[in-house]
Scaffold this motif. Sequence first.
Motif, PDB file in Angstrom:
ATOM      1  N   ARG A 234      35.742  74.133  23.527  1.00  0.00           N
ATOM      2  CA  ARG A 234      36.421  75.411  23.798  1.00  0.00           C
ATOM      3  C   ARG A 234      36.472  76.231  22.498  1.00  0.00           C
ATOM      4  N   HIS A 245      38.153  69.862  22.408  1.00  0.00           N
ATOM      5  CA  HIS A 245      39.524  69.642  22.876  1.00  0.00           C
ATOM      6  C   HIS A 245      39.571  68.285  23.572  1.00  0.00           C
ATOM      7  N   ASP A 249      45.715  71.005  28.291  1.00  0.00           N
ATOM      8  CA  ASP A 249      46.995  71.637  28.000  1.00  0.00           C
ATOM      9  C   ASP A 249      47.613  72.089  29.320  1.00  0.00           C
ATOM     10  N   HIS A 324      53.871  74.040  25.771  1.00  0.00           N
ATOM     11  CA  HIS A 324      52.881  73.392  26.672  1.00  0.00           C
ATOM     12  C   HIS A 324      52.837  71.903  26.348  1.00  0.00           C
ATOM     13  N   HIS A 326      50.265  68.889  25.616  1.00  0.00           N
ATOM     14  CA  HIS A 326      48.890  68.425  25.414  1.00  0.00           C
ATOM     15  C   HIS A 326      48.851  66.982  25.906  1.00  0.00           C
TER      16      HIS A 326
END
Length: 343
Positions: A234, A245, A249, A324, A326
């Motif tokens: 990303r 990544h 998320d 958020h 992860h």
Amino acid sequence: MKKGDMNRRMTLLLLRDAQRPARQFQLSRPVVILVPAIAVLSISTLIVSLQVRSSQIISRLETTLAAQSLQLEVTVSDKEKAISLLQNEVMKLSSQAVDMKERIQRVNELEEQLEEFIQKYDPDSSAKNAGKNEPISWDISGSKGGQWIAVHDQQVLTKGRELKDDFEEIQDLLDAMEKSVPKTLERAEDARKNWEEQKQAKLLQARKLELAREGKPSLWPTSERRLTSSFGYRRDPFNGRSAYHAGIDIAGRIGDPVYAAGAGTVTVADQMSERGKYIIIQHPNGLQTWYMHLNGMNVSPGDQVDKGDLIGQLGSTGRSTGPHLHFQVVKQNIPVDPLLYVQ
Ligand SMILES: [Zn+2]
């Protein structure tokens, strides 16, 4: 009749066969009348007396005969009654013998069922006991029902002997059962224990499998289901450069609950500059789940957690642009797409 007539003489003429002369008797009239009358009277008297006597004899005979006949009847009736009673007793006993045999047969069938049970759950035991516990049985199918037929004395005797044989047979069967049933029960108990152990082992195995399934991370780890970033390459949110990544998320608000995706052991509950407050849970089969940027943590390293346990609160700690979670799944130290595990 006049008096003169009575004194007149009468002539009796006796006629014999032709060669002999006829004879003549002069008799007075009264004699002629009286003699036959007396003869008739005496004969009559004799006949009457004979009749009386014979009737007396007949009567006596009749009485005697009647008495004898009565006695005979009583004797015969007594004997018949006795035989009938005896027959009833024999028949009753005989039916009891059949009943007892049937009951023994049922016990035998139970023992056979027990034997089948043992063979099913403990085949080894049956092999080493082969031939030792022969089930006893006989055919009683012909012993029941049928119409009642009167039996004679000889038949009663025969039946009585058969009955004796029957009861001796029952005795033998009971003796044999007394020996065999406890052994069979002992073996059944062994088989039951064996089966119980096998069942326990199977349950343990099943529980292990269940635990493994529970251990496999499959639960969505928070209340919000919206993704803000997917797994893989990303554009980095901070410097705009292409970057890898290693997880997903998931959007949320600060303080939202974070749940263990599967059962396992907490190996890390710590804080790092980039990861912020983070937790790592070790699951079976070399799987791990990582939870980053937490606001708070409810667990410590070494804690055992179940699938769905509350482990912390969603936050924005570490290298984060906003609240958020992860969430990352690591298999044999290599990050994999969490969406392959959690639904
Ligand atoms: Zn992330």
